[in-house]
Design a protein around this motif. Structure first.
Motif, PDB file in Angstrom:
ATOM      1  N   ALA A   1       0.833  -1.198   0.000  1.00 33.60           N
ATOM      2  CA  ALA A   1       0.000   0.000   0.000  1.00 33.60           C
ATOM      3  C   ALA A   1       0.870   1.252   0.000  1.00 33.60           C
ATOM      4  O   ALA A   1       0.583   2.221  -0.715  1.00 33.60           O
ATOM      5  N   SER A   2       1.941   1.248   0.780  1.00 33.95           N
ATOM      6  CA  SER A   2       2.842   2.395   0.825  1.00 33.95           C
ATOM      7  C   SER A   2       3.457   2.655  -0.552  1.00 33.95           C
ATOM      8  O   SER A   2       3.548   3.807  -0.998  1.00 33.95           O
ATOM      9  N   ARG A   3       3.861   1.576  -1.235  1.00 36.44           N
ATOM     10  CA  ARG A   3       4.442   1.731  -2.571  1.00 36.44           C
ATOM     11  C   ARG A   3       3.416   2.331  -3.536  1.00 36.44           C
ATOM     12  O   ARG A   3       3.725   3.273  -4.279  1.00 36.44           O
TER      13      ARG A   3
ATOM     14  N   LEU B   1      18.466  -9.717 -11.749  1.00 36.30           N
ATOM     15  CA  LEU B   1      17.267  -8.979 -12.144  1.00 36.30           C
ATOM     16  C   LEU B   1      16.863  -7.904 -11.134  1.00 36.30           C
ATOM     17  O   LEU B   1      15.926  -7.140 -11.395  1.00 36.30           O
ATOM     18  N   LEU B   2      17.547  -7.836  -9.999  1.00 36.20           N
ATOM     19  CA  LEU B   2      17.136  -6.906  -8.943  1.00 36.20           C
ATOM     20  C   LEU B   2      17.135  -5.444  -9.391  1.00 36.20           C
ATOM     21  O   LEU B   2      16.168  -4.721  -9.116  1.00 36.20           O
ATOM     22  N   PRO B   3      18.171  -4.937 -10.076  1.00 40.72           N
ATOM     23  CA  PRO B   3      18.135  -3.520 -10.491  1.00 40.72           C
ATOM     24  C   PRO B   3      16.930  -3.188 -11.371  1.00 40.72           C
ATOM     25  O   PRO B   3      16.274  -2.157 -11.175  1.00 40.72           O
TER      26      PRO B   3
ATOM     27  N   ARG C   1      11.452  -0.786 -12.017  1.00 45.37           N
ATOM     28  CA  ARG C   1      10.059  -0.925 -12.460  1.00 45.37           C
ATOM     29  C   ARG C   1       9.070  -0.668 -11.328  1.00 45.37           C
ATOM     30  O   ARG C   1       8.044  -0.017 -11.520  1.00 45.37           O
ATOM     31  N   LYS C   2       9.382  -1.155 -10.146  1.00 50.52           N
ATOM     32  CA  LYS C   2       8.434  -1.063  -9.035  1.00 50.52           C
ATOM     33  C   LYS C   2       8.612   0.190  -8.183  1.00 50.52           C
ATOM     34  O   LYS C   2       7.651   0.670  -7.565  1.00 50.52           O
TER      35      LYS C   2
ATOM     36  N   PRO D   1      16.663   4.433 -10.189  1.00 51.65           N
ATOM     37  CA  PRO D   1      17.596   4.334 -11.317  1.00 51.65           C
ATOM     38  C   PRO D   1      18.417   3.052 -11.228  1.00 51.65           C
ATOM     39  O   PRO D   1      18.826   2.646 -10.140  1.00 51.65           O
ATOM     40  N   GLU D   2      18.654   2.430 -12.363  1.00 51.95           N
ATOM     41  CA  GLU D   2      19.313   1.129 -12.339  1.00 51.95           C
ATOM     42  C   GLU D   2      20.747   1.212 -11.809  1.00 51.95           C
ATOM     43  O   GLU D   2      21.274   0.222 -11.286  1.00 51.95           O
ATOM     44  N   THR D   3      21.383   2.382 -11.926  1.00 48.92           N
ATOM     45  CA  THR D   3      22.718   2.505 -11.322  1.00 48.92           C
ATOM     46  C   THR D   3      22.648   2.353  -9.808  1.00 48.92           C
ATOM     47  O   THR D   3      23.501   1.700  -9.199  1.00 48.92           O
ATOM     48  N   GLN D   4      21.616   2.939  -9.214  1.00 45.36           N
ATOM     49  CA  GLN D   4      21.444   2.803  -7.765  1.00 45.36           C
ATOM     50  C   GLN D   4      21.009   1.390  -7.408  1.00 45.36           C
ATOM     51  O   GLN D   4      21.417   0.843  -6.379  1.00 45.36           O
ATOM     52  N   GLY D   5      20.171   0.801  -8.256  1.00 47.75           N
ATOM     53  CA  GLY D   5      19.757  -0.577  -8.016  1.00 47.75           C
ATOM     54  C   GLY D   5      20.939  -1.540  -8.060  1.00 47.75           C
ATOM     55  O   GLY D   5      21.040  -2.463  -7.250  1.00 47.75           O
ATOM     56  N   SER D   6      21.837  -1.310  -8.989  1.00 47.77           N
ATOM     57  CA  SER D   6      23.036  -2.148  -9.076  1.00 47.77           C
ATOM     58  C   SER D   6      23.916  -1.959  -7.849  1.00 47.77           C
ATOM     59  O   SER D   6      24.503  -2.915  -7.336  1.00 47.77           O
TER      60      SER D   6
END
Length: 485
Positions: A79-81, A127-129, A134-135, A139-144
């Motif tokens: 719900a928060s997301r 697949l985490l980044p 997506r969710k 940014p994928e740089t931060q996700g990586s």
């Protein structure tokens, strides 16, 4: 529209407390909550997710966000997301603005906890980044970066021993002076020997209680961290007594990492360094924060850059093998060139650990409300410069945390040479391992078996209240761990 008109009131029918995530997103557009806000935000739980309706000055915009089927329904976290995304979309449509989101909709101080949770739930590291982008619009740089840190942490502290590998924090709530950016509840160290010794006696009593707690719950002590405040603000006699008590009482617990926060060169001495060596300290933090004397004076530090070099050289001649150094991006009146210079000076000294902070001014900090002289884009460039410098030094990121009121909504990142990472920093920041707090303003954290929730006990900030309440506090801490471990 002037700033005092940028306010909103909130209505919703969700069964959870959502004020904070709503306000976090509205703040990106400079809107603040008010009972009689100029704008009205209505959030409604629907069969498939959350709908946001935002009305202001005759305009009305709507945003719908569906919950993820993988989340198992509209849980509190999901719900928060959804609320954050819906509020972000609604305000973007109303203001025709798209704010910079260096960390997407992640506004908590420990984004690594989400990375660990998703990895535990079966999201692959590869697949985490993309999943976080997506969710959570990350940014994928931060996700990586989060992915790499979480994987590194799991290797350093295996999940199989997560509930047994404990850390201890001993808090010394004193400093020689108050830094302008600091919001920590530390007091100026008392100068009389009796007051200092009374404080050390209290800490020794607390440690004795913790030794029993460790034995009772079969906890393995991986790390011991003496922080503050500034522990070395104590006189040599009291400081030595504190270290001897910690070493003597905890010597048989198997601790492999013993850190002392010695960040202020103005209260460093050969005698205190000798006491650390004798006690078995193997990691020390000596912090310049900046390599510019003018800045040090401006923020209330009583030491000079020369004093720092002297303290650092003294540590390098000792038997303590791991040195951490802190730098802060965004200190008052510092330009990008000033910060780049400090980073290069740190590089030339080759510490094993380097922590690059971004300036945070909380409400209790003396400098709160001061005009920032470095804008968000420049701060982001300097954070990236810090990453490049750390990489050139052979250091890799191993822990990360964020704070509210942080310049540019960025992050603090700790880098280390492989094999010199601070176990305690991982334990404290990721909150997946038992942490036992000793002393005023310390916190004890007892994680639950799911790895994502915990019970917590905060010690009083005031030394007198801590002293008066110590027996009862020890009982509460024992009960905390008895019900969780």
């Amino acid at each position: 529209m002037n700033n005092n008109q940028l306010s909103f009131s909130l209505r919703h029918n969700l069964p959870w407390e959502i004020t904070r995530p709503v306000c976090d997103m509205a703040a990106f557009f400079d809107y603040k909550p008010s009972e009689r806000g100029r704008a009205l935000l209505t959030l409604t739980r629907t069969a498939s997710g959350v709908t946001a309706v935002l009305e202001e000055a005759g305009r009305r915009v709507t945003a719908d966000v569906a919950w993820s089927a993988a989340a198992g329904g509209l849980t509190s976290g999901e719900a928060s997301r959804c609320v954050k995304l819906a509020v972000l979309q609604a305000f973007s449509a109303l203001t025709c603005r798209r704010p910079q989101l260096p960390w997407g909709i992640l506004t908590g101080v420990r984004p690594g906890k989400l990375a660990h949770k998703l990895l535990d739930e079966g999201v692959s590291a590869a697949l985490l980044p993309e999943f976080l982008n997506r969710k959570y619009l990350l940014p994928e740089t931060q996700g990586s970066l989060l992915r790499d840190i979480a994987v590194r942490q799991k290797a350093l502290l295996p999940d199989a021993t997560r509930l047994q590998d404990a850390g201890i924090y001993i808090g010394v709530p004193y400093c020689p002076s108050r830094c302008g950016y600091c919001s920590f509840p530390a007091g100026i160290v008392p100068q009389d020997e009796e007051s200092q010794q009374n404080f050390v006696n209290l800490i020794e009593q607390d440690i004795q209680n913790v030794v029993q707690l460790l034995s009772m719950h079969s906890l393995s002590l991986r790390s011991l961290y003496i922080g503050g405040g500034t522990p070395t603000s104590l006189g040599e006699k009291a400081f030595g007594g504190l270290l001897r008590a910690a070493s003597r009482l905890l010597a048989g617990t198997g601790v492999s990492e013993f850190t002392v926060e010695a960040g202020r060169p103005d209260c460093f001495s050969p005698g205190k360094l000798a006491a650390m060596e004798a006690a078995g300290v193997n990691r020390i933090s000596v912090n310049p924060q900046t390599f510019h004397d003018g800045t040090l004076k401006l923020i209330g530090r009583r030491h000079t850059v020369t004093d720092f070099y002297r303290a650092y050289a003294m540590v390098r001649q000792s038997a303590i093998p791991v040195v951490n150094m802190d730098l802060i991006i965004g200190l008052p009146q510092e330009s990008e060139a000033d910060i780049a210079y400090s980073l290069e000076q740190a590089k030339s000294l080759a510490p094993e650990n380097l922590t690059v902070h971004t300036l945070t001014l909380k409400r209790s900090a003396p400098l709160f409300g001061s005009a920032m002289t470095l804008d968000a884009d420049a701060a982001a460039r300097m954070v990236e410069r810090g990453r490049s410098v750390a990489q050139a030094m052979g250091l890799a990121p191993y822990y990360l945390y964020r704070q509210h009121y942080m310049l540019g909504h960025l992050a603090n990142i700790g880098y280390a040479k492989p094999g010199t990472e601070s176990v305690y920093n991982i334990q404290m920041m990721e909150e997946r391992h038992p942490v036992i707090g000793i002393g005023p303003a310390s916190a004890s954290k007892a994680p639950l078996a799911d790895g994502h929730h915990l019970r917590k006990l905060n010690m009083p900030k005031n030394v007198a209240v801590y002293a008066r309440s110590l027996p009862e506090l020890c009982r509460k801490r024992a009960a905390l761990f008895a019900s969780n471990i």
